[in-house]
Design an enzyme around this catalytic site. Structure first.
Site, PDB file in Angstrom:
ATOM      1  N   CYS A  56       0.874  -1.214  -0.101  1.00 26.30           N
ATOM      2  CA  CYS A  56       0.023  -0.079   0.034  1.00 26.30           C
ATOM      3  C   CYS A  56       1.022   1.194  -0.019  1.00 26.30           C
ATOM      4  O   CYS A  56       2.254   1.126   0.197  1.00 26.30           O
ATOM      5  CB  CYS A  56      -1.022   0.016   1.250  1.00 26.30           C
ATOM      6  SG  CYS A  56      -1.878  -1.357   1.644  1.00 26.30           S
ATOM      7  N   ARG A  87       2.216   0.499  -5.728  1.00 24.02           N
ATOM      8  CA  ARG A  87       2.353  -0.550  -4.269  1.00 24.02           C
ATOM      9  C   ARG A  87       1.051  -0.828  -4.224  1.00 24.02           C
ATOM     10  O   ARG A  87       0.726  -1.842  -3.191  1.00 24.02           O
ATOM     11  CB  ARG A  87       2.633   0.640  -3.416  1.00 24.02           C
ATOM     12  CG  ARG A  87       4.194   1.118  -3.664  1.00 24.02           C
ATOM     13  CD  ARG A  87       4.373   2.062  -2.463  1.00 24.02           C
ATOM     14  NE  ARG A  87       4.475   0.987  -1.102  1.00 24.02           N
ATOM     15  CZ  ARG A  87       5.777   0.979  -0.898  1.00 24.02           C
ATOM     16  NH1 ARG A  87       6.752   1.057  -1.787  1.00 24.02           N
ATOM     17  NH2 ARG A  87       6.070  -0.105   0.116  1.00 24.02           N
ATOM     18  N   TRP A 132      -3.365  -2.206  -1.428  1.00 23.61           N
ATOM     19  CA  TRP A 132      -3.285  -3.422  -1.823  1.00 23.61           C
ATOM     20  C   TRP A 132      -4.184  -4.461  -0.754  1.00 23.61           C
ATOM     21  O   TRP A 132      -3.539  -4.513   0.075  1.00 23.61           O
ATOM     22  CB  TRP A 132      -1.867  -3.923  -2.212  1.00 23.61           C
ATOM     23  CG  TRP A 132      -1.649  -5.626  -2.829  1.00 23.61           C
ATOM     24  CD1 TRP A 132      -1.795  -5.821  -4.105  1.00 23.61           C
ATOM     25  CD2 TRP A 132      -1.296  -6.370  -1.998  1.00 23.61           C
ATOM     26  NE1 TRP A 132      -1.751  -7.280  -3.993  1.00 23.61           N
ATOM     27  CE2 TRP A 132      -1.371  -7.571  -3.088  1.00 23.61           C
ATOM     28  CE3 TRP A 132      -0.950  -6.928  -0.805  1.00 23.61           C
ATOM     29  CZ2 TRP A 132      -1.048  -9.000  -2.628  1.00 23.61           C
ATOM     30  CZ3 TRP A 132      -0.593  -7.931  -0.394  1.00 23.61           C
ATOM     31  CH2 TRP A 132      -0.672  -9.082  -1.418  1.00 23.61           C
ATOM     32  N   ASN A 148       0.346   1.081   6.235  1.00 25.67           N
ATOM     33  CA  ASN A 148       0.685  -0.046   5.427  1.00 25.67           C
ATOM     34  C   ASN A 148       1.099  -1.143   6.134  1.00 25.67           C
ATOM     35  O   ASN A 148       1.499  -0.927   7.324  1.00 25.67           O
ATOM     36  CB  ASN A 148       2.184   0.439   4.716  1.00 25.67           C
ATOM     37  CG  ASN A 148       1.753   1.415   3.727  1.00 25.67           C
ATOM     38  OD1 ASN A 148       0.499   1.599   3.398  1.00 25.67           O
ATOM     39  ND2 ASN A 148       2.789   2.242   3.206  1.00 25.67           N
ATOM     40  N   GLY A 149       1.159  -2.405   5.631  1.00 27.78           N
ATOM     41  CA  GLY A 149       1.770  -3.672   6.600  1.00 27.78           C
ATOM     42  C   GLY A 149       0.463  -4.406   7.191  1.00 27.78           C
ATOM     43  O   GLY A 149      -0.539  -4.054   6.715  1.00 27.78           O
ATOM     44  N   GLU A 202       9.244 -18.898 -15.527  1.00 24.18           N
ATOM     45  CA  GLU A 202       9.313 -17.428 -15.793  1.00 24.18           C
ATOM     46  C   GLU A 202       8.147 -17.146 -16.950  1.00 24.18           C
ATOM     47  O   GLU A 202       7.229 -16.542 -16.659  1.00 24.18           O
ATOM     48  CB  GLU A 202      10.472 -16.997 -16.212  1.00 24.18           C
ATOM     49  CG  GLU A 202      10.157 -15.307 -16.408  1.00 24.18           C
ATOM     50  CD  GLU A 202       9.886 -14.619 -15.426  1.00 24.18           C
ATOM     51  OE1 GLU A 202       9.449 -15.062 -14.292  1.00 24.18           O
ATOM     52  OE2 GLU A 202       9.584 -13.353 -15.607  1.00 24.18           O
ATOM     53  N   LYS A 253       4.585 -15.222 -16.314  1.00 22.94           N
ATOM     54  CA  LYS A 253       4.056 -14.194 -17.069  1.00 22.94           C
ATOM     55  C   LYS A 253       2.866 -14.252 -17.445  1.00 22.94           C
ATOM     56  O   LYS A 253       1.856 -13.304 -17.560  1.00 22.94           O
ATOM     57  CB  LYS A 253       5.150 -13.690 -18.248  1.00 22.94           C
ATOM     58  CG  LYS A 253       6.522 -13.287 -17.953  1.00 22.94           C
ATOM     59  CD  LYS A 253       6.397 -12.006 -17.659  1.00 22.94           C
ATOM     60  CE  LYS A 253       6.277 -11.486 -16.102  1.00 22.94           C
ATOM     61  NZ  LYS A 253       7.098 -11.838 -15.290  1.00 22.94           N
ATOM     62  N   GLU A 312       0.137 -13.935 -14.843  1.00 18.99           N
ATOM     63  CA  GLU A 312       0.077 -12.502 -14.313  1.00 18.99           C
ATOM     64  C   GLU A 312      -0.685 -11.638 -15.232  1.00 18.99           C
ATOM     65  O   GLU A 312      -1.626 -10.948 -14.713  1.00 18.99           O
ATOM     66  CB  GLU A 312       1.574 -11.887 -14.130  1.00 18.99           C
ATOM     67  CG  GLU A 312       2.508 -12.540 -13.030  1.00 18.99           C
ATOM     68  CD  GLU A 312       3.635 -11.675 -12.986  1.00 18.99           C
ATOM     69  OE1 GLU A 312       4.164 -11.114 -12.048  1.00 18.99           O
ATOM     70  OE2 GLU A 312       4.427 -11.735 -13.852  1.00 18.99           O
ATOM     71  N   HIS A 350       5.128 -38.197 -15.005  1.00 23.13           N
ATOM     72  CA  HIS A 350       4.797 -38.650 -13.641  1.00 23.13           C
ATOM     73  C   HIS A 350       3.682 -37.943 -12.980  1.00 23.13           C
ATOM     74  O   HIS A 350       3.649 -37.910 -11.800  1.00 23.13           O
ATOM     75  CB  HIS A 350       6.148 -38.199 -12.664  1.00 23.13           C
ATOM     76  CG  HIS A 350       7.439 -39.131 -12.998  1.00 23.13           C
ATOM     77  ND1 HIS A 350       7.530 -40.340 -12.830  1.00 23.13           N
ATOM     78  CD2 HIS A 350       8.695 -38.493 -13.531  1.00 23.13           C
ATOM     79  CE1 HIS A 350       8.574 -40.775 -13.360  1.00 23.13           C
ATOM     80  NE2 HIS A 350       9.264 -39.894 -13.529  1.00 23.13           N
ATOM     81  N   LYS A 366       3.271  -3.932  -7.717  1.00 25.08           N
ATOM     82  CA  LYS A 366       4.918  -3.957  -8.261  1.00 25.08           C
ATOM     83  C   LYS A 366       5.821  -4.483  -7.068  1.00 25.08           C
ATOM     84  O   LYS A 366       6.939  -5.175  -7.306  1.00 25.08           O
ATOM     85  CB  LYS A 366       5.032  -2.713  -9.172  1.00 25.08           C
ATOM     86  CG  LYS A 366       6.432  -2.453  -9.407  1.00 25.08           C
ATOM     87  CD  LYS A 366       6.379  -3.305 -10.834  1.00 25.08           C
ATOM     88  CE  LYS A 366       7.865  -3.312 -11.566  1.00 25.08           C
ATOM     89  NZ  LYS A 366       7.940  -4.694 -12.249  1.00 25.08           N
TER      90      LYS A 366
END
Ligand code: G6P
Length: 607
Positions: A2, A27, A72, A101-102, A480, A484, A487, A503, A602
């Site tokens: 946040c 944020r 967030w 925040n937190g 990766e 992507k 996301e 497997h 981010k």
């Protein structure tokens, strides 16, 4: 996670709050809000849309003091009721306004205690307990009330608080989440923010609070108390008078722009890191007695760390492990006094990575290097040494250029360790460095594959599941690629080492669940190609990235994309480019919010 911005100035503060929120949106963008104080007490405006929307509705608001926040969501869905600032009491005239925040870890217990004493709650957030605690303890002195409230709170937080009874005062505290106070530029007044970005152009100078600090300011004065309750001075530094606003140029999204910036970003990073390593080795950096390497990171940065761990074992002959930072700090691990701890982070503010580093230090591993894109970040400040990537500002929440630049920096570091360990001859090192320097041109050639990738994206856009395969370091490349895809396109994607397919995951393969595989022409190619035949035998459709020296033809159930040839370890970087483009173009076709994907942020400064 946040963002916080607030203050008391001698003109209308609302534009400063809104501009600060816009800059802090990276944020968190689940909701945003602000509260201002005026003659009729505290007023608040909140939105579950973006800051632009809040700004539209705030056009007529005027006040000299206020607090603002971008959220967030951690505790409670992104609703108006859960958006900050939080007020107490919830009915009638508000007395206290809080932004936070937190996470308050003992909020359930505090909430139950407050409810038992007759307090009613309006939200599902942990933050709201702070507002009610402070209101409960307020006897005319906001600073005392905040300090008493903090004493009963556990967790990691940064807060800023105002009271309707004392509109010319802001009180705040830092315990685990960054917070700084600023002196208004060229006029009287003070500001508070969780990130100096929010203060650029509005504060002349600023000071970071230290752990446990509590501050109080009015329009004319500020003072800071340490965790021990002593008045302290913190280091004031000049705040830049402007922030360069990133321009999209000819691109549709920042993610696309940042993908295409990779040749330049890589060239800058390679030059910078090489120069830094040369200087460092002439000085005091000595990797000769390092007996193992521990790499700590999260998200995309973890994938870079995973690739680097394999590079280090191969080229340096010492044990190297990449660990997910949020897991490492909570497991019992065996420390090594000669182990080098390498943290990898774009932002350098990811709390999981920071706390993992602190944990490693507590275990006695004091030699640390941060691979980071932000020179002023907490990770850089807390590390023994650092190597900066020069990716430039990355706006897209999904990391692209930062990842490939991390890989370039980690490769240069691998070579330096390999040389110091006596595993790489000067000639071998020179050869690898020549390959590294040639990388930006090859990345440009890989970017030219975009039209083919667009045709793949068109074919894949309606799928709901995609499996990514790779072997060796290309398993991490596949991870990766899958990250992507999740996301930005919201398609469920998982990555597997290709040999693991049989497997279990093979059960998922149908014509509706395509496979994307990255297969450089190395000693594992034939093995991987056999794994893909197992997929095709089960009517699975394969999209295959290969090196351009392999003559393979596309087929009804197999699409081949030759990637510019790069033999050896750096092929990982080249094979990443088409996977970034694929996720990006599918996201565009699915019309998602590419640069700010739902539920993400981010930089994550909560655990
Ligand atoms: C967040 C971002 C990811 C990023 C991760 C680690 O989850 O959305 O893109 O990879 O944090 O961030 P860092 O700044 O430490 O690399």
């Amino acid at each position: 996670m946040c963002g916080i911005v607030g203050g008391i100035v001698d003109s209308n503060i609302v534009p400063t709050l809104l501009q600060g929120l816009l800059r802090l949106e990276y944020r968190g963008y689940d909701s945003c809000g602000l509260s201002i104080s005026g003659e009729s007490g505290l007023r608040r405006l909140r939105s579950i849309s973006r800051v632009k929307d809040l700004a539209e509705n705030a056009r007529d608001l005027k006040s000299r003091s206020g607090l603002a926040h971008v959220r967030w969501a951690s505790h409670g869905r992104p609703t108006i009721a859960n958006a900050h600032p939080h007020f107490s009491p919830t009915a009638g005239e508000p007395l206290i306004s809080v932004v936070h925040n937190g996470i308050i870890e003992n909020y359930i217990e505090l909430r139950a205690r407050l409810i038992a004493s007759g307090v009613s709650f309006a939200s599902e957030t942990d933050t709201e307990v702070i507002a009610h605690l402070v209101a409960d303890l307020y006897r005319g002195d906001l600073l005392s009330a905040v300090r008493e409230a903090i004493a009963s709170m556990r967790g990691s937080f940064a807060i800023a608080v105002m009271s309707s009874r004392d509109p010319d005062r802001v009180v705040g505290a830092r315990a685990g989440s960054p917070l700084l106070v600023g002196r208004a530029a060229g006029k009287s007044g003070y500001l508070v923010a969780s990130d100096v970005l929010a203060l650029a152009g509005v504060a002349g100078e600023a000071a970071y609070l230290e752990e446990g600090d509590v501050f109080a300011f009015s329009r004319d004065d500020v003072f800071i108390l340490s965790a021990e309750g002593k008045a302290v001075e913190r280091h004031w530094f000049a705040v830049s008078s402007s922030v360069s606003t990133p321009e999209l140029g000819p691109f549709q999204h920042f993610m696309q722009k940042e993908i295409f910036e990779q040749p330049n970003a890589l060239a800058d990073t390679i030059d910078g890191v090489q120069a830094d390593l040369v200087t460092a080795q002439r000085g005091e950096w000595d990797f000769g007695d390092v007996d193992s390497v521990l790499l700590l990171a999260c998200g995309t940065s973890f994938h870079a760390a995973k690739i680097a761990a394999q590079w280090i074992e191969t080229h340096c002959g010492i044990v190297a492990n990449a660990e997910i930072a949020s897991e490492y700090k909570y497991r019992v691990s065996v420390p090594g006094p000669n182990r080098l701890v390498v943290t990898v982070s774009q932002s350098g503010e990811t709390i999981d990575t920071l706390t993992a580093l602190r944990h490693a230090k507590r275990l006695g591993m004091t030699r640390s290097i941060a691979i980071c894109n932000v020179g002023t970040s907490a990770l850089v400040r807390e590390s023994d040494r650092h190597l900066l990537t020069r990716a430039g500002l990355e706006v897209g929440v999904a990391s692209t250029k930062a990842f490939t630049c991390q890989l370039a920096a980690l490769f240069a570091l691998t070579l330096a360790i390999g040389r110091a360990q006596g595993r790489l001859s000067e000639e071998m090192e020179r050869d690898h460095l020549t390959q590294l320097q040639g990388l930006p041109d090859k990345v440009s050639a890989a970017l030219a594959l975009e039209p083919t990738i667009i045709s793949w994206a068109q074919a894949l856009q309606r799928r709901e599941h995609v499996l990514f395969l790779g072997r060796g370091i290309h398993y991490a490349v596949a991870m990766e690629g899958a990250l992507k895809m999740k996301e930005v396109s919201y398609i469920h994607a998982d990555a597997y080492p290709a040999g693991e397919l049989k497997h279990g995951p093979l059960a998922l393969v149908t014509p509706e669940v395509p496979i994307v595989a990255t297969a450089p022409n190395d000693e594992l190619f034939e093995k991987l190609y056999s794994n893909l035949q197992e997929v095709r035998a089960r009517r699975g459709f394969v999209y295959l990235l290969v090196d351009s020296d392999l003559s393979l033809e596309s087929d009804d159930d197999l699409r081949i994309l030759p990637v510019p040839l790069q033999r050896g370890p750096l092929a990982a970087i080249l094979h990443t480019i088409p996977l970034q483009l694929l996720a990006y173009h599918i996201a565009c076709l699915r019309q998602t919010d590419v640069d700010k994907p739902r539920n993400l942020a981010k930089s994550l400064t909560v655990e």
